[in-house]
Enzyme design. Structure first.
Site, PDB file in Angstrom:
ATOM      1  N   ASP A 263      10.306   6.385   2.115  1.00  0.00           N
ATOM      2  CA  ASP A 263       9.225   5.805   2.897  1.00  0.00           C
ATOM      3  C   ASP A 263       8.423   6.982   3.460  1.00  0.00           C
ATOM      4  OD1 ASP A 263       7.437   4.174   4.194  1.00  0.00           O
ATOM      5  OD2 ASP A 263       8.947   2.897   5.112  1.00  0.00           O
TER       6      ASP A 263
HETATM    7  C1  BGC Z   1       5.686   1.677   5.537  1.00  0.00           C
HETATM    8  C2  BGC Z   1       5.723   1.349   4.054  1.00  0.00           C
HETATM    9  C3  BGC Z   1       4.413   1.731   3.403  1.00  0.00           C
HETATM   10  C4  BGC Z   1       4.157   3.200   3.661  1.00  0.00           C
HETATM   11  C5  BGC Z   1       2.864   3.713   3.034  1.00  0.00           C
HETATM   12  C6  BGC Z   1       5.233   3.092   5.790  1.00  0.00           C
HETATM   13  O1  BGC Z   1       4.976   3.240   7.123  1.00  0.00           O
HETATM   14  O2  BGC Z   1       6.952   1.468   6.105  1.00  0.00           O
HETATM   15  O3  BGC Z   1       5.983  -0.021   3.882  1.00  0.00           O
HETATM   16  O4  BGC Z   1       4.457   1.443   2.048  1.00  0.00           O
HETATM   17  O5  BGC Z   1       4.081   3.430   5.053  1.00  0.00           O
HETATM   18  O6  BGC Z   1       1.763   3.140   3.644  1.00  0.00           O
END
Ligand code: BGC
Length: 761
Positions: A263
């Protein structure tokens, strides 16, 4: 009927043999390995390392010299995110990156339709391709453990079986259309408070049977090509360097052959991450860049391991054809076929909870309708923190009503309350007591004025449509709600309205459970219409005026009060004061002024905020309420229509089943009313004399059945006995508990219509 059931069972047995093979079937990604070996041989170590981290915010590198394209990622999960600066979060301000806003996860789940989940995936993939993207960051399939969870609206359900069926449909829809999925957030990211620091401790049985089940289904059955490692820790290890989750379970047991991406900002080490299964650090290169190169050169990490991680990425690259630069972004992202899919999902997702006959609306005498509530005009594609959709259009409830009702009623709108607003500053900065007081005073004055107007409008109308609920500022990534009360004083407002007009239909635009105590008691009809996408308002209006019968069913339990729900009743959530979120550094310096990390008072320190002990184990959602015999406001699976259904004659194809058999059940379902509608039939399994402990009952099959008025159908459902296994912690394997089981078929977890006992042996 028995004969038909027998034939069906025989066909299913054949299919199951196919399935069993499929379980052992290797990922389609492995077909590329031969070619990849040659490529890896040609690559320098530095080039291999380049694959393993972010090149830009949403891009990881290919190998230009060898004609291997970069990997382009996009959020997900409910629409293609707008185009941003390559290395930041600031929008580029394009015109043609406006995408279709698909109903969010809980709305999709409320359709109880794997077929619609497939269509949803098709739609997401088409728009991803129009934008030149390779990997969609979705579906988001964590279990909705707590009603307050900030991302409940993105996730599917509290139940692993429902989540699994939808995750498989969504994944296939995306990957059949040339885009890779990235299942997120693996694993146990079921709360947003402290998500970047919390360590989840859960028994392995609950972990396997509840929390990992949707991920397993999407990997094993749908061959998902990508997985996103969650921010949190599980069992003491960050998810992005968790040997048990990534190497042992995901790759070795489930046969996952694709890539694991962290993530964003969720990588914490170099050596452990690469060894324990991470492929791509996103978005930077703090750990899997120069530090990794050093580690290989120093002999701490073997180059063979780097080859393997590169191979896993290249497999996905080979399977997904890059969209040529000159073909991407040539037209508007949102296109009519996808808008139609968004409508189809929205139309089947709306859940009718109560109706004393006021719905569908009677427009024969051109009634005066007061539409009251800020949610009637609030858009929900954006707002809050995290991924949203810059959508081409979003039909709000008020607009939808006007579109469908036209001049058949006199519609007057009153805002009623001030909607919650989101700001990063408020999220990370505690306001001073003076500021809080001042704001409270202003709010009170506004609330009084808005209430006066709303009551006036209501008193002059034949009927009130109260359109309330949460919004994206209330339900947001990065923090959980403090409670499930309707925000902005909506309970007080609706009480005041009820004094002047008892004809209230309440519509909640929410992605997660609310406390319905007040609205239920003062409303003659009550619906949930979710964060329902681009076409949400039209779908809602179609249900209200009776163009279609409501057909959604709750994907989660609505408790009588928050404290009844498992984690709250067990006292293991909330776990103490919230720390700054992973994105705290997005707050500008001015905004950050005054942020204090000091604990301000003793009663704010409950316990360790960074340990989440899931002591309720498998008793999540209805499993808890059923097993503990506690009443709920509305049970899992609940939802009314404009018709009635009769269930009769539950039969099973046999009385006794072996561990490799499939239980085929059938019964007759009849639409006994005068309107066409879909019933969602649900089959639960209750064990009568088990050897190990079980929740009181568990969903094991369901089907959405459309029926014309007076029509009846024989419904057949299959439950493989293997799907009734449990994770035996003693032997660390799936095991049978062959006992007598009671099959319970009904319209919700709280409305079992037919029962039948069978034996497993
Ligand atoms: C989120 C993800 C997301 C990523 C990119 C993170 O903060 O938890 O779900 O895909 O950011 O935007």
């Amino acid at each position: 009927m028995i004969q038909r059931a027998f034939i069906r069972a025989a066909i299913f047995a054949l299919l199951l043999t196919g399935c069993a093979k499929q379980m052992k079937r290797q990922s389609a990604l492995l077909q590329y390995d031969k070619g990849i070996d040659g490529i890896i041989e040609e690559m320098t170590l530095a080039e291999k390392i380049e694959l393993l981290h972010g090149k830009h915010m949403f891009v990881s590198a290919g190998v230009e010299r060898l004609g291997i394209a970069d990997m382009k990622y996009t959020d997900g999960p409910f629409g293609i995110r707008e185009e941003m600066q390559p290395d930041g979060w600031a929008p580029l301000g394009w015109e043609n990156d406006k995408a279709t806003f698909f109903p969010t996860g809980s709305a999709l789940a409320a359709t109880w339709s794997p077929e619609l989940a497939y269509e949803y995936g098709v739609g997401m993939a088409r728009e991803a391709r129009l934008r030149g993207k390779d990997m969609l960051l979705g579906p988001a399939i964590n279990i909705q453990r707590i009603p307050t969870g900030g991302r409940t609206f993105e996730y599917l359900s509290e139940d692993p079986f429902l989540s699994s069926r939808l995750a498989v449909g969504y994944t296939r829809g995306v990957q059949d259309n040339g885009v890779a999925v990235c299942l997120k957030h693996y694993a146990l990211n079921s709360q947003e408070n402290n998500r970047g620091t919390v360590n989840v401790l859960v028994g392995e049985r609950a972990m396997r049977e509840i929390y990992l089940a949707p991920f397993k289904a999407a990997v094993v059955e749908a061959d998902a090509y990508g997985v996103m490692a969650a921010y949190n820790k599980v069992g003491g290890w960050w998810c992005a360097e968790n040997d048990l989750l990534l190497n042992k379970i995901l790759r070795d047991e489930w046969g996952f052959a694709g890539l694991v991406v962290s993530d964003w900002g969720g990588t914490h080490s170099t050596v452990n991450s690469i060894k324990n299964g991470l492929n791509v650090e996103m978005p930077g290169k703090r750990f899997l860049g120069p530090a990794l190169l050093d580690s290989v050169q120093a002999g701490v990490v073997a180059e063979e391991l780097i080859n393997q991680r590169a191979r896993e990425i290249l497999r996905v690259r080979m399977a997904i054809k890059a969209v040529p630069e000159e073909e991407a972004n040539r037209q508007m992202t949102s296109q009519p076929p996808q808008q139609k899919i968004a409508y189809a999902v929205a139309a089947k997702s709306i859940v009718l909870l109560k109706n004393d006959g006021l719905l569908p609306l009677d427009l024969a005498e051109k009634p005066a309708i007061a539409v009251i509530g800020a949610n009637a005009v609030q858009t929900v594609a954006l707002g809050g923190m995290g991924a949203g959709v810059k959508t081409l259009y979003e039909v709000t409830p008020l607009q939808g009503l006007k579109n469908r009702i036209k001049d058949k009623a006199d519609i007057v709108y009153a805002q009623g309350y001030e909607p919650a607003e989101f700001s990063f500053a408020d999220m990370f900065r505690r306001k001073t007591p003076e500021e809080l007081e001042q704001r409270a005073r202003e709010k009170q004055v506004t609330a009084q004025q808005l209430t006066r107007e709303a009551v006036q409008v209501a008193s002059e109308a034949d009927l009130v449509l109260f359109i309330g609920g949460n919004n994206r500022a209330v339900e947001t990534e990065g923090s959980d709600r403090k409670d499930i009360k309707l925000p902005s004083g909506q309970d007080d407002l609706i009480r005041a309205i009820a004094h002047v007009n008892p004809n209230i239909v309440t519509i909640l635009v929410s992605g997660a459970p609310n406390d319905l105590d007040v609205v239920k008691s003062v409303s003659r009809a009550l619906l949930i219409s979710w964060f329902n996408g681009t076409e949400g308002g039209n779908a809602l209006a179609d249900v209200l005026v009776g163009n279609i019968s409501p057909g959604g069913r709750l994907p989660f339990t609505i408790p009588l009060k928050l404290e009844d729900s498992p984690a709250f009743a067990m006292g293991n959530y909330p776990q103490g004061r919230k720390n700054a979120d992973i994105f705290a550094d997005l707050v500008s310096e001015t905004e950050a002024e005054g942020i204090s990390t000091e604990k301000t008072s003793a009663d704010e320190i409950y316990n360790d905020p960074n340990t989440a002990i899931y002591s309720e184990q498998s008793l999540v959602g209805y499993r808890w309420f059923d097993t503990k015999n506690r009443p709920v406001m509305y049970p899992f699976g609940y939802g009314l229509t404009y018709t009635t259904f009769a269930y009769a004659g539950l039969e099973s194809d046999k009385e006794k089943y072996g561990k490799d058999d499939v239980i085929t059940i059938s019964f007759e379902l009849k639409n006994t009313g005068s309107v066409a509608a879909d019933e969602v039939v649900q089959a639960y399994v209750h064990r009568k004399n088990p050897a190990v402990e079980w929740p009181y009952k568990e969903l094991k099959a369901f089907s959405r059945v459309p029926l014309q008025p007076g029509e009846s159908k024989v419904v057949t459902l299959d439950i493989p006995v293997q799907s009734l296994q449990y994770w035996n912690e003693n032997v660390q394997a799936w095991d049978d508990d062959l006992c007598t089981i009671e099959l319970q078929v009904g319209a919700s977890a709280g409305d079992i219509k037919l029962k039948k006992e069978i034996a497993l042996r």
